[in-house]
Design a protein around this motif. Structure first.
Motif, PDB file in Angstrom:
ATOM      1  N   SER A  46      39.109  41.998  78.253  1.00  0.00           N
ATOM      2  CA  SER A  46      37.835  41.413  77.933  1.00  0.00           C
ATOM      3  C   SER A  46      36.830  42.580  78.565  1.00  0.00           C
ATOM      4  O   SER A  46      35.736  42.766  77.778  1.00  0.00           O
ATOM      5  CB  SER A  46      37.581  40.195  79.084  1.00  0.00           C
ATOM      6  N   VAL A  47      37.099  43.311  79.778  1.00  0.00           N
ATOM      7  CA  VAL A  47      36.178  44.321  80.180  1.00  0.00           C
ATOM      8  C   VAL A  47      36.280  45.540  78.998  1.00  0.00           C
ATOM      9  O   VAL A  47      35.373  46.057  78.783  1.00  0.00           O
ATOM     10  CB  VAL A  47      36.750  45.097  81.455  1.00  0.00           C
ATOM     11  N   ARG A  48      37.404  45.836  78.449  1.00  0.00           N
ATOM     12  CA  ARG A  48      37.411  46.919  77.495  1.00  0.00           C
ATOM     13  C   ARG A  48      36.579  46.379  76.268  1.00  0.00           C
ATOM     14  O   ARG A  48      36.039  47.194  75.501  1.00  0.00           O
ATOM     15  CB  ARG A  48      38.801  47.332  77.063  1.00  0.00           C
ATOM     16  N   ALA A  49      36.773  45.181  75.864  1.00  0.00           N
ATOM     17  CA  ALA A  49      35.918  44.746  74.679  1.00  0.00           C
ATOM     18  C   ALA A  49      34.319  44.680  74.832  1.00  0.00           C
ATOM     19  O   ALA A  49      33.709  45.043  74.258  1.00  0.00           O
ATOM     20  CB  ALA A  49      36.559  43.040  74.412  1.00  0.00           C
ATOM     21  N   ALA A  50      34.249  44.574  76.195  1.00  0.00           N
ATOM     22  CA  ALA A  50      32.792  44.499  76.544  1.00  0.00           C
ATOM     23  C   ALA A  50      31.890  45.894  76.362  1.00  0.00           C
ATOM     24  O   ALA A  50      30.967  46.343  75.867  1.00  0.00           O
ATOM     25  CB  ALA A  50      32.396  43.715  78.115  1.00  0.00           C
ATOM     26  N   LEU A  51      33.032  46.785  77.221  1.00  0.00           N
ATOM     27  CA  LEU A  51      32.547  48.061  76.903  1.00  0.00           C
ATOM     28  C   LEU A  51      32.563  48.823  75.686  1.00  0.00           C
ATOM     29  O   LEU A  51      31.415  49.524  75.188  1.00  0.00           O
ATOM     30  CB  LEU A  51      33.494  49.111  77.917  1.00  0.00           C
ATOM     31  N   ALA A  52      33.352  48.282  74.721  1.00  0.00           N
ATOM     32  CA  ALA A  52      33.433  48.831  73.359  1.00  0.00           C
ATOM     33  C   ALA A  52      32.051  48.269  72.482  1.00  0.00           C
ATOM     34  O   ALA A  52      31.729  48.870  71.891  1.00  0.00           O
ATOM     35  CB  ALA A  52      34.668  48.302  72.636  1.00  0.00           C
ATOM     36  N   ALA A  53      31.662  47.042  73.005  1.00  0.00           N
ATOM     37  CA  ALA A  53      30.694  46.190  72.396  1.00  0.00           C
ATOM     38  C   ALA A  53      29.367  46.890  72.576  1.00  0.00           C
ATOM     39  O   ALA A  53      28.454  47.285  72.040  1.00  0.00           O
ATOM     40  CB  ALA A  53      30.477  44.809  72.407  1.00  0.00           C
ATOM     41  N   GLU A  54      29.525  47.440  73.900  1.00  0.00           N
ATOM     42  CA  GLU A  54      28.092  48.269  74.651  1.00  0.00           C
ATOM     43  C   GLU A  54      27.977  49.597  73.953  1.00  0.00           C
ATOM     44  O   GLU A  54      26.881  50.118  73.519  1.00  0.00           O
ATOM     45  CB  GLU A  54      28.145  48.165  75.967  1.00  0.00           C
TER      46      GLU A  54
ATOM     47  N   LEU B  69      24.714  50.965  71.572  1.00  0.00           N
ATOM     48  CA  LEU B  69      24.178  52.108  71.833  1.00  0.00           C
ATOM     49  C   LEU B  69      24.508  53.083  70.672  1.00  0.00           C
ATOM     50  O   LEU B  69      23.345  53.806  70.575  1.00  0.00           O
ATOM     51  CB  LEU B  69      24.879  52.880  73.037  1.00  0.00           C
ATOM     52  N   LYS B  70      25.532  53.174  70.261  1.00  0.00           N
ATOM     53  CA  LYS B  70      25.517  53.980  68.731  1.00  0.00           C
ATOM     54  C   LYS B  70      24.643  53.610  67.913  1.00  0.00           C
ATOM     55  O   LYS B  70      23.989  54.286  66.816  1.00  0.00           O
ATOM     56  CB  LYS B  70      26.704  54.086  68.350  1.00  0.00           C
ATOM     57  N   ALA B  71      24.401  52.175  67.447  1.00  0.00           N
ATOM     58  CA  ALA B  71      23.570  51.517  66.447  1.00  0.00           C
ATOM     59  C   ALA B  71      22.256  51.758  66.790  1.00  0.00           C
ATOM     60  O   ALA B  71      21.575  52.256  65.789  1.00  0.00           O
ATOM     61  CB  ALA B  71      23.988  50.086  66.571  1.00  0.00           C
ATOM     62  N   GLU B  72      21.868  51.584  68.032  1.00  0.00           N
ATOM     63  CA  GLU B  72      20.340  51.912  68.444  1.00  0.00           C
ATOM     64  C   GLU B  72      19.945  53.298  68.245  1.00  0.00           C
ATOM     65  O   GLU B  72      18.912  53.795  67.635  1.00  0.00           O
ATOM     66  CB  GLU B  72      20.161  51.649  69.840  1.00  0.00           C
ATOM     67  N   LEU B  73      20.925  54.441  68.694  1.00  0.00           N
ATOM     68  CA  LEU B  73      20.535  55.848  68.150  1.00  0.00           C
ATOM     69  C   LEU B  73      20.601  56.149  66.801  1.00  0.00           C
ATOM     70  O   LEU B  73      19.626  56.749  66.362  1.00  0.00           O
ATOM     71  CB  LEU B  73      21.635  56.577  69.080  1.00  0.00           C
ATOM     72  N   ALA B  74      21.610  55.324  66.092  1.00  0.00           N
ATOM     73  CA  ALA B  74      21.327  55.632  64.871  1.00  0.00           C
ATOM     74  C   ALA B  74      20.213  55.129  64.045  1.00  0.00           C
ATOM     75  O   ALA B  74      19.576  55.678  63.004  1.00  0.00           O
ATOM     76  CB  ALA B  74      22.702  54.946  63.880  1.00  0.00           C
ATOM     77  N   VAL B  75      19.727  53.827  64.603  1.00  0.00           N
ATOM     78  CA  VAL B  75      18.520  53.377  63.891  1.00  0.00           C
ATOM     79  C   VAL B  75      17.238  54.245  64.415  1.00  0.00           C
ATOM     80  O   VAL B  75      16.355  54.450  63.535  1.00  0.00           O
ATOM     81  CB  VAL B  75      18.209  51.786  64.535  1.00  0.00           C
TER      82      VAL B  75
ATOM     83  N   GLU C 147      23.005  51.629  58.919  1.00  0.00           N
ATOM     84  CA  GLU C 147      23.604  50.363  58.316  1.00  0.00           C
ATOM     85  C   GLU C 147      25.054  50.207  58.685  1.00  0.00           C
ATOM     86  O   GLU C 147      25.297  49.136  59.223  1.00  0.00           O
ATOM     87  CB  GLU C 147      23.494  50.514  56.813  1.00  0.00           C
ATOM     88  N   ARG C 148      25.683  51.270  58.617  1.00  0.00           N
ATOM     89  CA  ARG C 148      27.259  51.200  59.173  1.00  0.00           C
ATOM     90  C   ARG C 148      27.347  50.851  60.475  1.00  0.00           C
ATOM     91  O   ARG C 148      28.098  50.128  61.079  1.00  0.00           O
ATOM     92  CB  ARG C 148      27.964  52.392  58.684  1.00  0.00           C
ATOM     93  N   ALA C 149      26.428  51.548  61.428  1.00  0.00           N
ATOM     94  CA  ALA C 149      26.669  51.496  62.807  1.00  0.00           C
ATOM     95  C   ALA C 149      26.144  50.002  62.950  1.00  0.00           C
ATOM     96  O   ALA C 149      26.623  49.378  63.979  1.00  0.00           O
ATOM     97  CB  ALA C 149      25.485  52.332  63.467  1.00  0.00           C
ATOM     98  N   VAL C 150      25.102  49.515  62.537  1.00  0.00           N
ATOM     99  CA  VAL C 150      24.656  48.067  62.935  1.00  0.00           C
ATOM    100  C   VAL C 150      25.574  47.071  62.462  1.00  0.00           C
ATOM    101  O   VAL C 150      25.553  45.960  63.103  1.00  0.00           O
ATOM    102  CB  VAL C 150      23.214  47.830  62.155  1.00  0.00           C
ATOM    103  N   ALA C 151      26.282  47.268  61.439  1.00  0.00           N
ATOM    104  CA  ALA C 151      27.232  46.337  61.027  1.00  0.00           C
ATOM    105  C   ALA C 151      28.437  45.996  61.801  1.00  0.00           C
ATOM    106  O   ALA C 151      29.034  44.992  61.829  1.00  0.00           O
ATOM    107  CB  ALA C 151      27.799  46.925  59.691  1.00  0.00           C
ATOM    108  N   LYS C 152      28.495  46.964  62.793  1.00  0.00           N
ATOM    109  CA  LYS C 152      29.468  46.861  63.675  1.00  0.00           C
ATOM    110  C   LYS C 152      29.216  46.120  65.026  1.00  0.00           C
ATOM    111  O   LYS C 152      29.735  46.058  66.132  1.00  0.00           O
ATOM    112  CB  LYS C 152      30.237  48.485  64.181  1.00  0.00           C
ATOM    113  N   THR C 153      28.044  45.799  65.159  1.00  0.00           N
ATOM    114  CA  THR C 153      27.431  45.014  66.481  1.00  0.00           C
ATOM    115  C   THR C 153      26.472  43.763  65.936  1.00  0.00           C
ATOM    116  O   THR C 153      26.125  43.757  64.808  1.00  0.00           O
ATOM    117  CB  THR C 153      26.759  46.165  67.204  1.00  0.00           C
TER     118      THR C 153
END
Length: 216
Positions: free
Chosen positions: A3-11, A15-21, A81-87
């Motif tokens: 669960s910790v790894r999943a939370a870190l991956a989601a975070e 962050l990548k999506a916010e940077l891409a936007v 769009e690709r980055a946002v689709a992952k979150t």
């Protein structure tokens, strides 16, 4: 631990999506500024002269810069769009593309919506969410239509006095003429407002299926 790894991956994905936007928004602003500079240069050319070599070189340079920034903004938009689709925590981004030829606002609009896919074309998943939409404007025209208005005046005979009763004839701009007021106004405007000779008008009307003799 999982669960910790999943939370870190989601975070990390967020962050990548916010940077891409943020990168896409910056590219959008740069493309809009370039479009405005190009528009100003074209207006200055119209005002100060069509043969100014300096303005011609400037317009060519601005056009090239605008095309490069437009391409870069499109690539950044797709990456966002690709980055946002992952979150699921970052809002989608829709770029406002600069319009080179803005159509007048008074023209009526007809909105045609092409429905999106029901399933993902990559994995076949059904959990799709809307990120935005792309709008393409096309200027269209409705061909001029000709019509014949038949005004019917019924006659009635009185059974008591045998007198015939009928409604009065409709008003005509030209006495006993067959041309309606809109047709006459169009012919007069094209003749004196657009400087179109009557023979050219007659040829065009004949091609449209409404032959009018030049003598008429």
């Amino acid at each position: 631990m999982g669960s910790v790894r999943a939370a870190l991956a989601a975070e990390n994905a967020a962050l990548k999506a916010e940077l891409a936007v943020a990168r896409a928004k910056t590219s959008e602003d740069m493309a809009l500024i370039a479009a405005q500079k190009l528009r100003i240069a074209k207006l200055e050319r119209q005002i100060y002269g069509q043969r100014s070599e300096r303005l011609v070189r400037l317009i060519d340079q601005l056009s090239l810069t605008f095309e490069e920034l437009e391409t870069g903004a499109t690539e950044d938009e797709l990456a966002a769009e690709r980055a946002v689709a992952k979150t699921t925590t970052v809002a989608g981004f829709t770029r406002k593309r600069p319009e080179r030829d803005t159509f007048p606002e008074h023209l009526p609009r007809e909105r045609v919506v092409i429905e999106g896919p029901a399933a993902c074309a990559c994995c076949g998943g059904l959990r799709l969410r809307k990120l935005g939409e792309d709008v393409t404007q096309t200027l269209e025209t409705i061909p001029r239509q000709w019509k014949v208005i038949e005004t019917v005046r019924e006659k009635f005979s009185c059974r008591d006095c045998e007198k015939i009763t009928q409604a009065p004839a409709p008003f005509h701009v030209v006495a006993r003429g067959w041309a309606g007021p809109s047709l006459l106004a169009m012919i007069a405007f094209e003749k004196f407002g657009q400087h179109q000779p009557l023979n050219r008008q007659a040829e065009r009307y004949a091609l449209e299926g409404a032959p009018i003799a030049l003598s008429t």
